[in-house]
Design a protein around this motif. Sequence first.
Motif, PDB file in Angstrom:
ATOM      1  N   ASN A 551       0.833  -1.203   0.000  1.00  0.00           N
ATOM      2  CA  ASN A 551       0.000   0.000   0.000  1.00  0.00           C
ATOM      3  C   ASN A 551       0.872   1.260   0.000  1.00  0.00           C
ATOM      4  O   ASN A 551       0.684   2.174  -0.804  1.00  0.00           O
ATOM      5  N   LEU A 552       1.839   1.288   0.867  1.00  0.00           N
ATOM      6  CA  LEU A 552       2.722   2.450   0.952  1.00  0.00           C
ATOM      7  C   LEU A 552       3.559   2.637  -0.313  1.00  0.00           C
ATOM      8  O   LEU A 552       3.736   3.743  -0.807  1.00  0.00           O
ATOM      9  N   LYS A 553       4.064   1.526  -0.831  1.00  0.00           N
ATOM     10  CA  LYS A 553       4.900   1.606  -2.044  1.00  0.00           C
ATOM     11  C   LYS A 553       4.081   2.092  -3.233  1.00  0.00           C
ATOM     12  O   LYS A 553       4.547   2.898  -4.041  1.00  0.00           O
ATOM     13  N   LYS A 554       2.882   1.561  -3.333  1.00  0.00           N
ATOM     14  CA  LYS A 554       2.017   1.918  -4.447  1.00  0.00           C
ATOM     15  C   LYS A 554       1.717   3.419  -4.401  1.00  0.00           C
ATOM     16  O   LYS A 554       1.730   4.114  -5.411  1.00  0.00           O
ATOM     17  N   TYR A 555       1.512   3.891  -3.192  1.00  0.00           N
ATOM     18  CA  TYR A 555       1.218   5.306  -2.984  1.00  0.00           C
ATOM     19  C   TYR A 555       2.353   6.170  -3.517  1.00  0.00           C
ATOM     20  O   TYR A 555       2.162   7.144  -4.222  1.00  0.00           O
ATOM     21  N   LYS A 556       3.559   5.754  -3.191  1.00  0.00           N
ATOM     22  CA  LYS A 556       4.749   6.482  -3.634  1.00  0.00           C
ATOM     23  C   LYS A 556       4.847   6.483  -5.164  1.00  0.00           C
ATOM     24  O   LYS A 556       5.127   7.515  -5.780  1.00  0.00           O
ATOM     25  N   LEU A 557       4.603   5.305  -5.784  1.00  0.00           N
ATOM     26  CA  LEU A 557       4.684   5.211  -7.247  1.00  0.00           C
ATOM     27  C   LEU A 557       3.626   6.100  -7.904  1.00  0.00           C
ATOM     28  O   LEU A 557       3.901   6.794  -8.881  1.00  0.00           O
TER      29      LEU A 557
END
Length: 610
Positions: A551-557
């Motif tokens: 979830n956090l990584k996707k947000y960053k991308l």
Amino acid sequence: MGNFLSEELINEIKDANEIIDVISQYIQVKKVGSSYKALCPFHNEKTPSFIINQEKQIYKCFGCGEGGDVISFIMKMENLDFIESVKLLAGRANIEINRTESLENIKRRLKEKSLYYEINRKAGLYFYDNLTKQPNPALKYLSERGITSKTLTSFGLGYSMDSWDNLMLYLQKEGYNLDDIQKCGLIRSNKSDGYYDYFRNRIMFPIFNTKGDVTGFGGRVIDDSMPKYLNSPETLVFNKSNILYGLNFARKNIRNGQIILVEGYMDVIALHQADFKNAVASLGTSLTEYQGRLLKKYCDEIIICFDGDEAGTKATMRNLDILSKVDCRFRIMVLPDDRDPDDFIKLYGRDEFQEHIDKSMSLIDYKIFLTKNKYPGNTIEDRVGLAKEVSNIIKDIKSPVEREAYIEKIANETGISKESIRLEVLDKVKSTFVYKNNLKRGSDYKRSNNYIEMVPLAEQKGHIIAEKQLIKFMITDNKLIKHILNNVSAEDFSVTEHQEIVAYLASNMDNMKDKEIENLFPHLEENINKILSTDIEYIDLNNTLDKYIVNLKKYKLLYNIRILEEEQHNIVNSSNLTEEEVESKLLDIGIKIMKKNAQIQKLKSSMKGG
Ligand SMILES: [Zn+2]
């Protein structure tokens, strides 16, 4: 038919079409000192030699010699003949041209109007005498409010006595008949009682038009009876939606190009007395477009100063809508502690009031101010709510530089990272902007919409929960710190406090003792307690953990994709690039976006697989 173009009718139509108002609808008119200038619409010029004389209601161009009145302007501008131009102006002023209306009729109507002005003036003087020639409750009330006798006189304030026929008998004695007095709205009648005075036991405010005629009255109670304010009914000479209280004074006393719009009669009078003679009020209703245009004619900017309560705020917003519609510049002035202008000046003086005028807010600042009042708390929920709504406001700012300044300001105030707020704003902007050359450039550069799953700050309470859950995992089970921080870093968290805690955990992961954490961050105690009390789904620890990390990584991308898309947008709109440069730059960025999207897909499939 033969009387269609009677002089009286033409004059009536000209009277109803203020020349500056009409010309301003075609060209930009600038006020210079006491005259009005514009670039001539009838010949080509770079410096204005087209002058409008408001007093005489005529225009003259000193470049090409064109000149005339409002009708000749329309004839020339619209390429119409005389009759068609008069008709157009009549329509503009809502004057019905009755082709069969006889000269007698028109004359009668004009005579009626001047009779009604005369009766109103007589009534006004009568009310004034009632107020000033003997002790009475209205005078007591006004002097208690600090209204001076000079102010009473300049506004022609008065008192309608506590009687059913006082004014009626007086006006009859002066030779006016009941029918005319009733048509002025000063008396009413019903079957059982016959005629009776409309205003009784009230402080009377004569309402002047800009020519100084008394068109009607406002009456305020002295005790607590209802209604508190009563206006004259609509008459041949009184239409409350196109008149502004105090404008007859304000138009001659414009200060710094400004008019102050306040809520009521008493505010106008109090400001006038404190030497702010540029104050006006609408008559107990919100502004009409007509009134907005009227204001625009006399000043460059409106300062709105209404009560800070809920009703005042709503009225302010309605008025802002109208002023925007008629393209009028404005700012909003908010007085502390819900004070009205009168109280405020009595307490703090006129200099302080002027300072508040100077500090009055733009529409964006005002909206942010209201949103802050809505979310006064310091909880993460309140701050997310604030950031979300303010982002929605900021998206309307056209200048990227200004937008960035607001993003920074809100980030500082809420502790939500700039990245997150920017993402939120971009997300909202994006839904409103269209790639200009999208079709022309073909499908290569279309946004690959179907790859992007929106997780903006607004809808993603889930994202904040993910952050909290990850922190809780790390605090409650120190062994997990390493695993989690192999996948995400402190900067991936969107809330400042979360970043702070994670950064600490990262640098101390080898010698963590669980209970220390609250003591280390005393200022975050409330946050940490909240985090610890957040429910963790223990069903499948690893899977849940990974879900949050993803979830956090996707947000960053997603954030990075939005930035790239904005870059594309800027390139498409850039004027100093060649066609080929645009093509190649768009292609570069397009590839970067594709890669990011691929990473998101990979994240998703890793979730399904694992
Ligand atoms: Zn000219």
